[in-house]
Every structure is written in C-alpha cells, then in structure tokens.
Design an enzyme around this catalytic site. Structure first.
Site, PDB file in Angstrom:
ATOM      1  N   ARG A  19       0.832  -1.202   0.000  1.00 16.14           N
ATOM      2  CA  ARG A  19       0.000   0.000   0.000  1.00 16.14           C
ATOM      3  C   ARG A  19       0.869   1.256   0.000  1.00 16.14           C
ATOM      4  O   ARG A  19       0.598   2.211  -0.708  1.00 16.14           O
ATOM      5  CB  ARG A  19      -0.927  -0.005   1.214  1.00 16.14           C
ATOM      6  CG  ARG A  19      -1.896   1.182   1.286  1.00 16.14           C
ATOM      7  CD  ARG A  19      -2.881   0.984   2.431  1.00 16.14           C
ATOM      8  NE  ARG A  19      -3.732   2.129   2.665  1.00 16.14           N
ATOM      9  CZ  ARG A  19      -4.875   2.374   2.028  1.00 16.14           C
ATOM     10  NH1 ARG A  19      -5.285   1.543   1.080  1.00 16.14           N
ATOM     11  NH2 ARG A  19      -5.618   3.428   2.325  1.00 16.14           N
TER      12      ARG A  19
ATOM     13  N   ARG B  34      -2.675  10.495   2.332  1.00 13.43           N
ATOM     14  CA  ARG B  34      -2.919  11.338   3.508  1.00 13.43           C
ATOM     15  C   ARG B  34      -1.800  12.371   3.668  1.00 13.43           C
ATOM     16  O   ARG B  34      -1.617  12.923   4.749  1.00 13.43           O
ATOM     17  CB  ARG B  34      -3.015  10.490   4.782  1.00 13.43           C
ATOM     18  CG  ARG B  34      -4.092   9.412   4.766  1.00 13.43           C
ATOM     19  CD  ARG B  34      -5.490   9.965   4.615  1.00 13.43           C
ATOM     20  NE  ARG B  34      -6.502   8.915   4.745  1.00 13.43           N
ATOM     21  CZ  ARG B  34      -6.920   8.145   3.739  1.00 13.43           C
ATOM     22  NH1 ARG B  34      -6.411   8.306   2.525  1.00 13.43           N
ATOM     23  NH2 ARG B  34      -7.846   7.221   3.942  1.00 13.43           N
TER      24      ARG B  34
ATOM     25  N   GLU C 128     -13.376   4.877  -6.324  1.00 16.15           N
ATOM     26  CA  GLU C 128     -13.148   3.659  -5.550  1.00 16.15           C
ATOM     27  C   GLU C 128     -13.949   2.526  -6.187  1.00 16.15           C
ATOM     28  O   GLU C 128     -15.152   2.655  -6.390  1.00 16.15           O
ATOM     29  CB  GLU C 128     -13.596   3.838  -4.097  1.00 16.15           C
ATOM     30  CG  GLU C 128     -12.674   4.684  -3.244  1.00 16.15           C
ATOM     31  CD  GLU C 128     -11.474   3.903  -2.708  1.00 16.15           C
ATOM     32  OE1 GLU C 128     -11.360   2.692  -3.016  1.00 16.15           O
ATOM     33  OE2 GLU C 128     -10.676   4.510  -1.991  1.00 16.15           O
TER      34      GLU C 128
END
EC number: 3.5.1.15
Length: 292
Positions: free
Chosen positions: A56, A64, A164
């Site tokens: 990831r 973020r 998404e």
C-alpha cells in the site's frame, strides 16, 4: 469556467491497488483510448516504489500526505512526504495556468461498486457526477468535506475526484471491475469533450449522494486488540440503510453488538482491509439530495 485543458489519471497512489495501475498501463500502451481532440490526457503512476513492492505504501499512506500544512512542512521527509511534495508542486503549478481535472483511481475490498468521491462541490464536478450517476447504475456518489487529516491527492485540483472500485482483493486484478472502471473513465472523458464543445448534456436537476458522517472502530479490549468481526448479515451491504439497534459486530464469544446511533445511516467501506490499521471498521454516511 473555461474549457478543460488537461486530465490527469493518477494510479497507484496505493501500490497494491492493481485495478487502476494496470488500467493506466493499458492507457500508456494504447494512448489513443484516452485522447480526446479538445484536451490532453495523461497517466501518472503516483507511487512506483510501493507498486514495485506490491505494498500500500513504503513509509506512510501517500493519500494522507497532501494537506497544505504538510506540504509546506520541511520536517516531513519520509519517502511518501517527498513524493507528495513533488506531485503537489507539479500538478498545482499546472492547475494555475489551465483547467485541470485529476482522477485518482483506487480499489477497495469493500463492496463499493463504482464510487466517485468528491472533495468539493464545484458546479462542473457536481454536474459530471449527476450525469455519471444517471447513465451508469453502478455509480454511487460520496462527498467528503476536506480536512487537515483527509486531504487526498485529487484535492490538488478544484476539479479533482477519486474513484473507488470494489470489492476486489489487494494485489489482484478482477476482470469485471477492470472493465467497468475502464468504461467509467471513457464516460468521464466523453463528458469533458462534450462540455468543451458546448454540446448540450442531459440535464439532471438533482443528485443523490452520501455524505461522510463519521467512522466506527471494531470492538477492542483494554490492550487495543480486536474482539469482534463485522456481523455476517452486514458484510458487503455498503450503501444499504443501517438502523439503530441493528447488529453491526459479532464478538468472538458469539455476542452481537448493535448500532447505537439515533438515526438511520448508510455504512460504506465495510470491513475494508486497508482500514484495519486506521481503526476503522466502516464509515458512516448520510443520504442526501442536492438540487443542481
């Protein structure tokens, strides 16, 4: 607002979300698929090192790292922090001189279908979202009010949004979802092309969307260890109504834990694998209707 000059399709912001990454590789191999006469389209592999490692991220979640305070903070110097700064200054500088749409492609282990996540309510983006929702039954629209802790890559542009797609496991490809995502990208590009030519789009006067209202963590003991799972009948029921008193967790000793809220909500990202480390079992949303 003037014409759209460029579209950036960002992939691999999370290196183990293969749908967007390999779709981007297809577009690079066959660039005519995403080119339209009135604007330029290009693919950006956001986190190549994480993709090479099928992880990831390397040091921290790249998606973020785009809060303005973090971008300006020289003390933040992890791999993803530096990567975010480079991406930010590249795309932000371009956005100063042209109308640029950023599409950030993600995949989810939750049953998100084709979810478009908006970080702004710019009229162009709202009309685009309404159009996609009207022509594609798999499309859901979410709105997330930007905060310091949730400024994503797509927030670099006022005309940015994320997609998404799920459910699909991390680090694998799902042909059906790959094709659905590909078709959605073409619908977005065709809409922008029509907009640039001043062609009339089907006007949708209302938009149904799901606004983030909070998150719920898994039940835990005093040591922070998870003590329960998503209730079986709730799994994969993203976007379905959840009423007060309905079960949301099943503890390891077989006890059902009910939702303690006071109103009906619509959970999404239910049992998202990537959110275990964030202490999120599901995100709660409120279903709303907006007049456009």
């Amino acid at each position: 607002m003037g014409n759209i000059n460029s579209v950036v399709i960002a992939t691999g912001t999370h290196g183990n979300e293969f749908t967007g990454i390999y779709l981007g590789k297809k577009f690079e191999q066959f660039p005519k698929l995403i080119q339209r006469p009135s604007f330029d389209t290009r693919v950006l592999l956001s986190n190549p090192k994480a993709f090479a490692a099928a992880r990831r991220y390397i040091d921290k979640d790249l998606n973020r790292c785009f809060a303005s305070e973090d971008i300006k903070n020289p003390q933040l110097a992890s791999y993803e922090d530096i990567l975010a700064k480079n991406i930010y200054y590249l795309l932000a500088e371009e956005s100063k001189h042209q109308q640029q749409v950023i599409i950030d492609l993600h995949s989810s282990t939750a049953n998100m279908q084709l979810t478009i996540i908006l970080g702004s309510k710019h009229p162009f983006i709202l009309q685009l979202a309404a159009h996609l929702n009207a022509i594609n039954p798999d499309v859901r629209i979410c709105y997330s009010q930007p905060t310091r802790d949730s400024n994503f890559l797509c927030s670099i542009s006022e005309l940015g949004f994320a997609i998404e797609v799920g459910p699909v496991a991390q680090g694998v490809l799902n042909a059906e979802l790959f094709q659905k995502t590909e078709a959605l990208i073409y619908q977005v590009l065709d809409y922008i092309e029509s907009y640039n030519h001043g062609m009339n789009q089907p006007q949708t006067s209302t938009l149904t969307y799901y606004q983030y209202a909070g998150v719920i963590d898994y039940p835990r003991n005093e040591y922070g260890e998870i003590q329960g799972m998503i209730y079986p009948q709730l799994q994969f029921r993203d976007y379905e109504p959840l009423n007060p008193g309905e079960p949301i967790f099943l503890t390891f000793d077989g006890t059902a834990i009910a939702y303690q809220g006071t109103s009906t909500v619509y959970p999404i990202f239910i049992n998202e694998a990537a959110y275990y480390e964030k202490g999120i079992a599901m995100c709660l949303t409120q279903k709303k209707t907006l007049e456009i």
